[in-house]
Motif scaffolding. Structure first.
Motif, short mmCIF file in Angstrom:
data_model
loop_
_atom_site.label_atom_id
_atom_site.label_comp_id
_atom_site.label_asym_id
_atom_site.label_seq_id
_atom_site.Cartn_x
_atom_site.Cartn_y
_atom_site.Cartn_z
N ARG A 198 0.83 -1.20 0.00
CA ARG A 198 0.00 0.00 0.00
C ARG A 198 0.87 1.26 0.00
O ARG A 198 0.56 2.25 -0.67
CB ARG A 198 -0.93 -0.01 1.20
CG ARG A 198 -2.08 -1.00 1.07
CD ARG A 198 -2.88 -1.14 2.36
NE ARG A 198 -3.48 0.11 2.75
CZ ARG A 198 -4.66 0.55 2.31
NH1 ARG A 198 -5.37 -0.17 1.46
NH2 ARG A 198 -5.16 1.70 2.74
N LEU A 199 1.97 1.21 0.74
CA LEU A 199 2.88 2.36 0.73
C LEU A 199 3.53 2.53 -0.64
O LEU A 199 3.74 3.66 -1.10
CB LEU A 199 3.96 2.19 1.81
CG LEU A 199 3.52 2.45 3.25
CD1 LEU A 199 4.67 2.13 4.21
CD2 LEU A 199 3.05 3.89 3.44
N GLU A 200 3.84 1.42 -1.29
CA GLU A 200 4.40 1.50 -2.64
C GLU A 200 3.45 2.23 -3.59
O GLU A 200 3.87 3.09 -4.38
CB GLU A 200 4.67 0.09 -3.17
CG GLU A 200 5.13 0.04 -4.61
CD GLU A 200 4.83 -1.29 -5.27
OE1 GLU A 200 4.79 -1.33 -6.52
OE2 GLU A 200 4.63 -2.28 -4.54
N ASP A 207 10.29 -1.26 -5.81
CA ASP A 207 9.05 -1.16 -5.03
C ASP A 207 9.32 -0.63 -3.63
O ASP A 207 8.56 0.22 -3.12
CB ASP A 207 8.39 -2.54 -4.93
CG ASP A 207 7.83 -3.03 -6.25
OD1 ASP A 207 7.74 -2.22 -7.20
OD2 ASP A 207 7.50 -4.23 -6.35
N ALA A 208 10.37 -1.13 -3.00
CA ALA A 208 10.68 -0.69 -1.64
C ALA A 208 11.09 0.78 -1.60
O ALA A 208 10.77 1.50 -0.66
CB ALA A 208 11.78 -1.57 -1.04
N MET A 209 11.77 1.24 -2.65
CA MET A 209 12.15 2.65 -2.70
C MET A 209 10.91 3.53 -2.73
O MET A 209 10.83 4.55 -2.04
CB MET A 209 13.02 2.91 -3.93
CG MET A 209 13.66 4.31 -3.98
SD MET A 209 14.89 4.55 -2.68
CE MET A 209 14.14 5.87 -1.71
N GLU A 210 9.92 3.14 -3.53
CA GLU A 210 8.67 3.89 -3.58
C GLU A 210 7.96 3.85 -2.23
O GLU A 210 7.38 4.85 -1.78
CB GLU A 210 7.77 3.33 -4.67
CG GLU A 210 8.29 3.60 -6.07
CD GLU A 210 7.46 2.94 -7.15
OE1 GLU A 210 7.56 3.36 -8.32
OE2 GLU A 210 6.70 2.00 -6.84
N ALA A 211 8.00 2.70 -1.56
CA ALA A 211 7.36 2.58 -0.26
C ALA A 211 8.04 3.46 0.78
O ALA A 211 7.38 4.08 1.63
CB ALA A 211 7.38 1.12 0.20
#
Length: 226
Positions: free
Chosen positions: A43-45, A118-122
């Protein structure tokens, strides 16, 4: 809650100290580690992708006030695509603090482009939720750094450019063939050949099929006239 020493070190690399450290933990938790009591970062991504997009859209507009939409769009796409997010993640060693399940750990998840992007966006979303848009925006501009100023005037990806070259000359779209694969299962290396029906071809090697296709397309473009 208190963060572990490795997460505190990551905060320093990131350049943001979390008032709500649980947001950082969630941003770093891959779905392979989720549970009824542990939320993953999907969801954070989703949110971080939008925060990044708005920031980069504004940045490319501000950097070149005369560029038409036809130039702005490919620049924007080059700056927000998963490969670029993963590059930034590697620069701050995000992979070292990812929370992964056993299966992802065994298959080299800390180095996977998709997981890192994905984790960077999150993480961007976590900063946004923790401190607001202006703080998240400043963090993005700092981490993306000179990429914004140096993104190519025509930043179309190489596969698109090669296809347009072929179509403009009445050729069929280029084909991409995997001609080699090496390395362990958790970190394979692919060799891809890009070929046009006029006989022109070029090959390239990369750690993902997509990256190898792009590199092969660029290698072929570099030797074509016009």
């Amino acid at each position: 809650m208190k963060l572990s020493n490795d997460l505190k070190a990551f905060e320093a690399r990131l350049g943001h100290s979390f008032a709500q450290p649980e947001l950082l933990l969630r941003a770093l938790t891959h779905s392979s580690m989720s549970s009824p009591t542990r939320d993953d970062n999907q969801r954070l991504e989703f949110l971080g992708d939008r925060v990044l997009g708005l920031t980069i859209a504004q940045a490319v507009l501000d950097h070149d006030k005369n560029a038409p939409e036809g130039q702005l769009a490919p620049r924007f796409n080059a700056l927000v695509r998963k490969e670029t997010c993963a590059e930034v993640a590697r620069e701050i060693d995000l992979g070292a603090v990812l929370k992964l399940g056993r299966s992802e750990m065994k298959t080299g998840g800390r180095r996977k482009q998709a997981l890192l992007g994905d984790a960077m966006e999150a993480v961007i979303a976590a900063v946004y939720r923790d401190a607001g848009f202006e703080v998240a925006r400043a963090l993005i501009l700092r981490l993306w750094g000179t990429r914004i100023e140096t993104v190519e005037t025509d930043a179309r990806d190489a596969k698109t450019a090669l296809q347009e070259w072929a179509q403009a000359r009445g050729l069929t779209p280029p084909s991409y063939t995997e001609t080699g694969r090496s390395g362990p299962d958790h970190a394979p290396v692919f060799t891809i050949e890009a070929r046009l029906d006029n006989g022109e071809a070029a090959s390239a090697t990369a750690s993902s099929k997509r990256a190898a296709e792009q590199a092969a397309a660029k290698a072929l473009l570099d030797r074509l006239p016009g």
